[in-house]
Design an enzyme around this catalytic site. Structure first.
Site, PDB file in Angstrom:
ATOM      1  N   HIS A   1       0.640  -9.036  13.241  1.00 61.90           N
ATOM      2  CA  HIS A   1      -0.559  -9.020  12.824  1.00 61.90           C
ATOM      3  C   HIS A   1      -0.430 -10.328  12.800  1.00 61.90           C
ATOM      4  O   HIS A   1      -1.465 -11.561  12.938  1.00 61.90           O
ATOM      5  CB  HIS A   1      -0.499  -9.024  11.054  1.00 61.90           C
ATOM      6  CG  HIS A   1      -0.320  -8.378  10.125  1.00 61.90           C
ATOM      7  ND1 HIS A   1      -0.552  -7.795   9.725  1.00 61.90           N
ATOM      8  CD2 HIS A   1      -0.353  -6.620  11.124  1.00 61.90           C
ATOM      9  CE1 HIS A   1      -1.606  -6.553   9.110  1.00 61.90           C
ATOM     10  NE2 HIS A   1      -0.779  -5.508  10.782  1.00 61.90           N
TER      11      HIS A   1
ATOM     12  N   SER B   1      -1.807  -6.749  17.598  1.00 59.64           N
ATOM     13  CA  SER B   1      -1.959  -6.300  18.179  1.00 59.64           C
ATOM     14  C   SER B   1      -2.805  -5.513  19.657  1.00 59.64           C
ATOM     15  O   SER B   1      -3.963  -5.997  19.869  1.00 59.64           O
ATOM     16  CB  SER B   1      -2.901  -4.335  17.287  1.00 59.64           C
ATOM     17  OG  SER B   1      -2.984  -4.512  16.102  1.00 59.64           O
TER      18      SER B   1
ATOM     19  N   LYS C   1      -9.211   6.690  11.083  1.00 55.24           N
ATOM     20  CA  LYS C   1      -9.026   7.532  12.115  1.00 55.24           C
ATOM     21  C   LYS C   1      -6.888   8.054  12.458  1.00 55.24           C
ATOM     22  O   LYS C   1      -6.667   8.895  12.453  1.00 55.24           O
ATOM     23  CB  LYS C   1      -8.211   6.336  13.331  1.00 55.24           C
ATOM     24  CG  LYS C   1      -8.216   6.666  14.987  1.00 55.24           C
ATOM     25  CD  LYS C   1      -8.088   5.889  15.829  1.00 55.24           C
ATOM     26  CE  LYS C   1      -9.297   6.160  16.453  1.00 55.24           C
ATOM     27  NZ  LYS C   1      -9.757   5.511  16.983  1.00 55.24           N
ATOM     28  N   ASP C   2      -6.754   6.638  11.527  1.00 58.15           N
ATOM     29  CA  ASP C   2      -4.855   6.862  11.371  1.00 58.15           C
ATOM     30  C   ASP C   2      -4.547   8.472   9.970  1.00 58.15           C
ATOM     31  O   ASP C   2      -3.848   9.023   9.674  1.00 58.15           O
ATOM     32  CB  ASP C   2      -3.607   6.133  10.133  1.00 58.15           C
ATOM     33  CG  ASP C   2      -4.302   4.573  11.262  1.00 58.15           C
ATOM     34  OD1 ASP C   2      -4.406   4.915  12.978  1.00 58.15           O
ATOM     35  OD2 ASP C   2      -3.178   3.384  11.047  1.00 58.15           O
TER      36      ASP C   2
ATOM     37  N   GLU D   1      22.918  15.387  17.383  1.00 53.67           N
ATOM     38  CA  GLU D   1      21.189  16.237  17.258  1.00 53.67           C
ATOM     39  C   GLU D   1      20.817  15.860  18.090  1.00 53.67           C
ATOM     40  O   GLU D   1      20.964  15.121  19.222  1.00 53.67           O
ATOM     41  CB  GLU D   1      20.745  15.505  15.629  1.00 53.67           C
ATOM     42  CG  GLU D   1      21.459  15.629  13.844  1.00 53.67           C
ATOM     43  CD  GLU D   1      20.970  17.194  13.748  1.00 53.67           C
ATOM     44  OE1 GLU D   1      20.059  16.950  13.190  1.00 53.67           O
ATOM     45  OE2 GLU D   1      21.119  17.601  14.805  1.00 53.67           O
TER      46      GLU D   1
END
Length: 422
Positions: A216, A220, A244-245, A288
């Site tokens: 922030h 972005s 959107k998220d 893994e």
């Protein structure tokens, strides 16, 4: 005396709290009014997914810890009790176990998105470094968590991986002894791994807060890799980005639920459903899936110390990535030559992951060595050299023109200008 705070909220209780502790003003500014570039796509939703997965993993882990017993004689049975006797214990365990894989999937996509669009470049170097720190902490947490069920792969995976530190001269053996809490993987090892596995997610949470704060401050990035020139290039975080998220998260949760309910053991190893036995070595010890590319790099180097250094170096090189890339253009959209090499890197990592799951012999060993060579060549040689030699395409004047017009003018000589500062 401080100036009086101007109330912004209709709820009097919220106003009263905010006038004394302006947390609601901060949240409104950071997660409601925060300006986002109007051209961000769904790849920018993976950061939100990663944050959601962290919360899910902490919540399910907390309830699982209430039922788990960190003792080599009872750990395996306590996991079986969670699965069979605890109300919805099977759901908690499957959500948590598959959640680790889902967490790494979204973080890897988030990382490669940053690589493609140059999100590690100025002024976002600290943001990128904090992201790599989160990845390292995730790996440590996941490794320790994999040991807790105390199955065959848990025990032997812990034995093999912790033994790697013995490759370091002088300090190696004391480190291994400290990790084990003795002279073999035993009850003290399980106890300290459980304690650290419980603690580290909260450390990750703290680093995530710093990561978001750095985001922030620097702002972005976006697919064009150019800075916003003003309000015409941005939209408020809410409702545009939250919607959107939110949609992306719903789609992701459907995929997550498909694994939990229909293929909960698909990403696991069948040997880990056998109680740990120090006297029986599994035919093929594999970690893994999210560790496999690094495991392939480890085995590709014939020298033990060299393999360990290469494995850790594969992560360490990401810390200095902002200074290795000499190009003045962020996004691969304007770097046609490098864009091809980026996809070669993606293919290389996928091949290394597959090679890491195969026996370290024959053609697979050769493939792992070729993949290891290209991985380090890409970051240490290709990025610095290509950044100086490649002639990027012209950059758009602003974010809004390509978004609104499907094209837009370009700044004369924009390809030769250094990146703007946020």
């Amino acid at each position: 005396m401080a100036q009086a705070h101007t109330p912004k909220f209709s709820n009097p209780v919220v106003t009263w709290i905010d006038s004394r502790l302006p947390i609601f003003t901060m949240l409104n500014h950071e997660y409601n009014e925060y300006p986002m570039p109007k051209n961000v796509n769904y790849l920018w939703a993976f950061g939100a997914m990663a944050g959601m997965m962290l919360v899910i993993m902490i919540a399910t882990g907390l309830f699982l810890a209430m039922q788990y017993t960190a003792n080599t004689h009872m750990a395996f049975e306590s996991v079986e009790r969670i699965m069979r006797d605890v109300n919805f214990g099977w759901l908690l365990r499957y959500v948590h176990a598959n959640g680790a894989s889902m967490f790494f999937i979204v973080v890897f996509i988030h990382l490669f998105r940053g690589l493609y669009y140059g999100s590690y470049k100025a002024p976002r170097e600290i943001l990128w470094i904090l992201g790599v720190v989160i990845l390292l902490l995730m790996m440590a947490t996941a490794f320790m968590g994999y040991v807790l069920p105390w199955g065959q792969m848990s025990f032997w995976g812990a034995t093999v991986i912790t033994n790697l530190f013995s490759a370091f001269p002088i300090v190696g053996d004391p480190i291994v002894t400290w990790l084990w809490g003795g002279f073999s993987v035993d009850n003290p090892t399980l106890n300290r791994f459980f304690a650290l596995h419980f603690l580290l997610p909260f450390v990750i949470f703290a680093v995530v807060i710093l990561h978001v704060a750095a985001l922030h401050i620097s702002g972005s990035n976006n697919p064009l890799g150019i800075d916003a020139k003003g309000p015409q290039d941005t939209v408020p975080f809410n409702p545009y980005v939250t919607v959107k998220d939110g949609f992306a998260i719903v789609v992701f949760l459907i995929l997550y639920a498909a694994f939990v309910f229909f293929a909960p053991n698909y990403l696991g190893h069948p040997d880990n459903y056998i109680p740990a036995n120090p006297l029986v070595t599994p035919a093929h010890i594999v970690p893994e899936w999210y560790f496999l590319p690094f495991y392939a790099i480890l085995r590709a180097i014939p020298d033990k110390l060299g393999g360990v250094l290469a494995m850790f170096g594969a992560i360490a090189v990401l810390f200095v990535l902002p200074w290795l890339d000499t190009s003045r253009v962020r996004s691969c959209k304007f770097r046609p030559i490098y864009r091809q090499f980026f996809w070669v890197l993606v293919l290389c990592v996928l091949v290394l992951g597959y090679a890491g799951a195969q026996p370290a012999e024959g053609a697979w060993l050769l493939i792992a060595r070729i993949g290891t060579f290209y991985y380090f060549f890409h970051f240490l040689v290709l990025l610095p050299v290509l950044g100086k030699m490649e002639r990027p395409l012209p950059l758009p004047v602003s974010i809004s023109e390509p978004v609104l017009k499907g094209g837009g003018r370009v700044a004369a000589g924009a390809h030769a200008k250094p990146m703007e500062k946020a």
